[in-house]
Design an enzyme around this catalytic site. Structure first.
Site, mmCIF file in Angstrom:
data_model
loop_
_atom_site.group_PDB
_atom_site.id
_atom_site.type_symbol
_atom_site.label_atom_id
_atom_site.label_comp_id
_atom_site.label_asym_id
_atom_site.label_seq_id
_atom_site.Cartn_x
_atom_site.Cartn_y
_atom_site.Cartn_z
ATOM 1 N N ARG A 46 -51.635 -28.040 -5.803
ATOM 2 C CA ARG A 46 -51.783 -27.928 -7.409
ATOM 3 C C ARG A 46 -53.361 -27.776 -7.643
ATOM 4 O O ARG A 46 -53.853 -26.756 -8.381
ATOM 5 C CB ARG A 46 -51.429 -29.029 -8.359
ATOM 6 C CG ARG A 46 -51.865 -29.116 -9.646
ATOM 7 C CD ARG A 46 -51.082 -30.061 -10.546
ATOM 8 N NE ARG A 46 -50.599 -31.161 -10.082
ATOM 9 C CZ ARG A 46 -51.471 -32.437 -9.719
ATOM 10 N NH1 ARG A 46 -52.677 -32.252 -9.897
ATOM 11 N NH2 ARG A 46 -50.719 -33.440 -9.197
ATOM 12 N N TYR A 98 -51.160 -10.958 -29.812
ATOM 13 C CA TYR A 98 -49.889 -11.118 -29.170
ATOM 14 C C TYR A 98 -48.993 -12.271 -29.644
ATOM 15 O O TYR A 98 -49.503 -13.303 -30.043
ATOM 16 C CB TYR A 98 -50.147 -11.503 -27.619
ATOM 17 C CG TYR A 98 -49.000 -11.646 -26.800
ATOM 18 C CD1 TYR A 98 -47.947 -10.611 -26.594
ATOM 19 C CD2 TYR A 98 -48.484 -12.989 -26.314
ATOM 20 C CE1 TYR A 98 -46.889 -10.774 -25.813
ATOM 21 C CE2 TYR A 98 -47.435 -13.377 -25.677
ATOM 22 C CZ TYR A 98 -46.661 -12.357 -25.476
ATOM 23 O OH TYR A 98 -45.378 -12.196 -24.702
ATOM 24 N N ASP A 170 -58.905 -11.312 -24.585
ATOM 25 C CA ASP A 170 -57.789 -11.148 -23.661
ATOM 26 C C ASP A 170 -57.911 -9.443 -23.422
ATOM 27 O O ASP A 170 -57.798 -8.700 -24.054
ATOM 28 C CB ASP A 170 -56.309 -11.516 -24.756
ATOM 29 C CG ASP A 170 -55.087 -11.236 -24.041
ATOM 30 O OD1 ASP A 170 -55.062 -10.478 -22.912
ATOM 31 O OD2 ASP A 170 -54.271 -11.755 -24.674
ATOM 32 N N LYS A 195 -48.537 -7.930 -16.848
ATOM 33 C CA LYS A 195 -48.558 -6.608 -17.405
ATOM 34 C C LYS A 195 -49.303 -5.499 -16.331
ATOM 35 O O LYS A 195 -48.775 -5.434 -15.248
ATOM 36 C CB LYS A 195 -49.264 -6.694 -18.510
ATOM 37 C CG LYS A 195 -48.828 -7.876 -19.360
ATOM 38 C CD LYS A 195 -47.357 -7.765 -19.834
ATOM 39 C CE LYS A 195 -46.835 -9.019 -20.548
ATOM 40 N NZ LYS A 195 -47.483 -9.447 -21.746
HETATM 41 C C1 PLP Z 1 -47.637 -10.591 -22.470
HETATM 42 C C2 PLP Z 1 -49.010 -10.820 -23.010
HETATM 43 C C3 PLP Z 1 -49.552 -12.075 -23.159
HETATM 44 C C4 PLP Z 1 -48.621 -13.352 -22.536
HETATM 45 O O1 PLP Z 1 -48.612 -13.258 -21.382
HETATM 46 P P1 PLP Z 1 -47.359 -14.084 -20.425
HETATM 47 O O2 PLP Z 1 -47.387 -13.450 -18.894
HETATM 48 O O3 PLP Z 1 -45.972 -13.428 -21.042
HETATM 49 O O4 PLP Z 1 -47.224 -15.498 -20.587
HETATM 50 C C5 PLP Z 1 -50.644 -12.419 -23.603
HETATM 51 N N1 PLP Z 1 -51.508 -11.523 -24.355
HETATM 52 C C6 PLP Z 1 -51.132 -10.367 -24.178
HETATM 53 C C7 PLP Z 1 -52.074 -9.199 -24.634
HETATM 54 C C8 PLP Z 1 -49.765 -10.029 -23.552
HETATM 55 O O5 PLP Z 1 -49.494 -8.827 -23.553
#
Ligand code: PLP
Length: 378
Positions: A46, A98, A170, A195
């Site tokens: 962890r 998001y 982000d 992604k």
């Molecule tokens: C998918 C996404 C998230 C969340 O991520 P997860 O891996 O699904 O928890 C946060 N920000 C953006 C811009 C996203 O496309």
């Protein structure tokens, strides 16, 4: 080292013991100590795991930061970053953020006294006007999801630092291949690595890179305390994904340009959202702060009936949430990714029932254009 070379050689590569050219999957929870308290850098997974650490070093170098952290999902990463704040603190956030980020802020973290104001951060005056005495951070998504609005990161970072606030970005949509927020003045950059960084729709993960030693220590403490870590197998898959990030981003963008062009000329398409288009309101800022415009396109067909038809007839675009993988995906945000945002708020933002979002994959462009053509037809 240039960026494309970094994708391949940055971080920790290979295995010194055997000469393996890929980092092994260290599927272990604990580590032998030479004596009580005498460990070799690893005590318990962890806290630190060699495969995860190799990934954290890689993303750190790509984003040009001080330290990297790998979490079990993008949402785990975002939540851990929010734990840097205290009860009573206030955060100003991009309004078409998001859906999951909106949800965690308004349904979970609000219960712990972290307040948020959502504002169109592409409007600098609106953003500056939303700051209060209690504001501790500005949280930006650029481009946004799904309208691809652009926020000027240099301008916002000047404002944040003038006021002593943290700037959190982000960077999921652009990836460090196209945009490096820390170099533009941000303090923390985070990703849903699910992604583009993964790129193959086979991992859920989150990554964070921080600019300073102080933030690194605090975030490490939070991660180790709350435990939202990425496992070694998924860390390995993310390293593998990132090795081809440059190639994939170039291919995504090339196809996205052609589709944006095709959609812009289609009589049934009312509006196309792609930052590369000169008529996009954020075009010049996007051009100034990113090395490209990415692989995401949204377009409005004007009615729910037509968006339903497109999704019914489309063949090569998979109807799915998520984005950023080699296969093309199609979604209607109002019914899928953004369903957790109330309808009146969605309409306010422009996320109509006729809005379709594409994550453009790396298939042959002729097939993608043909497919959209027949799906939009009668
Ligand atoms: C998918 C996404 C998230 C969340 O991520 P997860 O891996 O699904 O928890 C946060 N920000 C953006 C811009 C996203 O496309």
């Amino acid at each position: 080292m240039k960026l494309k070379t970094k994708m391949i050689h940055a971080g920790i590569t290979g295995d010194k013991v055997t000469g393996a050219v890929t980092v092994p999957i260290y599927q272990t929870s604990t580590y032998e100590q030479d004596g009580p308290g005498q460990h070799r850098g690893y005590e318990y997974s962890r806290t630190k795991n060699p495969t995860r650490y190799a990934l954290e070093e890689l993303i750190k170098e790509l984003e040009n930061g001080h330290a990297g952290f790998a979490f079990s999902s993008g949402m785990a990463a975002i939540t851990a970053v929010m734990m840097l704040f205290d009860k009573g603190d206030h955060i100003v956030m991009t309004d078409d953020v998001y859906g999951g980020t909106f949800r965690v802020m308004t349904k979970v973290l609000n219960r712990f006294g972290i307040d948020v104001t959502f504002v169109d951060t592409s409007d600098f005056e609106a953003l500056a006007g939303a700051l209060t005495e209690k504001t501790k951070a500005i949280y930006i998504e650029t481009p946004t999801n799904p309208l691809l609005k652009i926020t000027d990161l240099r301008a916002v970072s000047r404002l944040a630092h003038e006021k002593g606030l943290l700037l959190i970005v982000d960077n999921t949509f652009n990836t460090p291949y196209l945009q490096r927020p820390l170099e533009l003045g941000a303090d923390i950059v985070l990703h849903s690595a699910t992604k583009y960084l993964s790129g193959h729709s086979d991992v859920v993960g989150g990554l964070v890179v921080v600019k300073t030693e102080e933030l690194a220590e605090r975030l490490h403490f939070i991660q180790n305390s709350t435990g939202g870590i990425l496992g070694p197998q998924d860390s390995f898959l993310l390293i593998r994904g990132i090795r081809t990030l440059a190639l994939r981003m170039e291919a995504h963008e090339k196809n996205a340009w052609e589709l944006a062009d095709f959609l812009s000329q289609h009589p049934k398409v009312k509006k196309v959202y792609y930052p590369g288009l000169e008529n996009h309101p954020g075009h010049s800022i996007a051009k100034a702060q990113a090395a490209g415009f990415g692989g995401m396109i949204s377009f409005d067909v004007g009615s729910e009936a037509l968006s339903e038809q497109v999704l019914r007839k489309i063949k090569w675009f998979t109807i799915a949430e998520s984005l950023g993988a080699v296969e093309s995906l199609i979604s209607v945000p109002a019914k899928m990714t953004h369903a957790s945002i109330p309808k009146d708020r969605r309409d306010e933002l422009g996320i109509t029932d006729g809005l379709i979002r594409l994550s453009v994959g790396v298939e042959d462009i002729d097939d993608l254009i043909e497919d959209l053509k027949q799906a939009l037809g009668d």
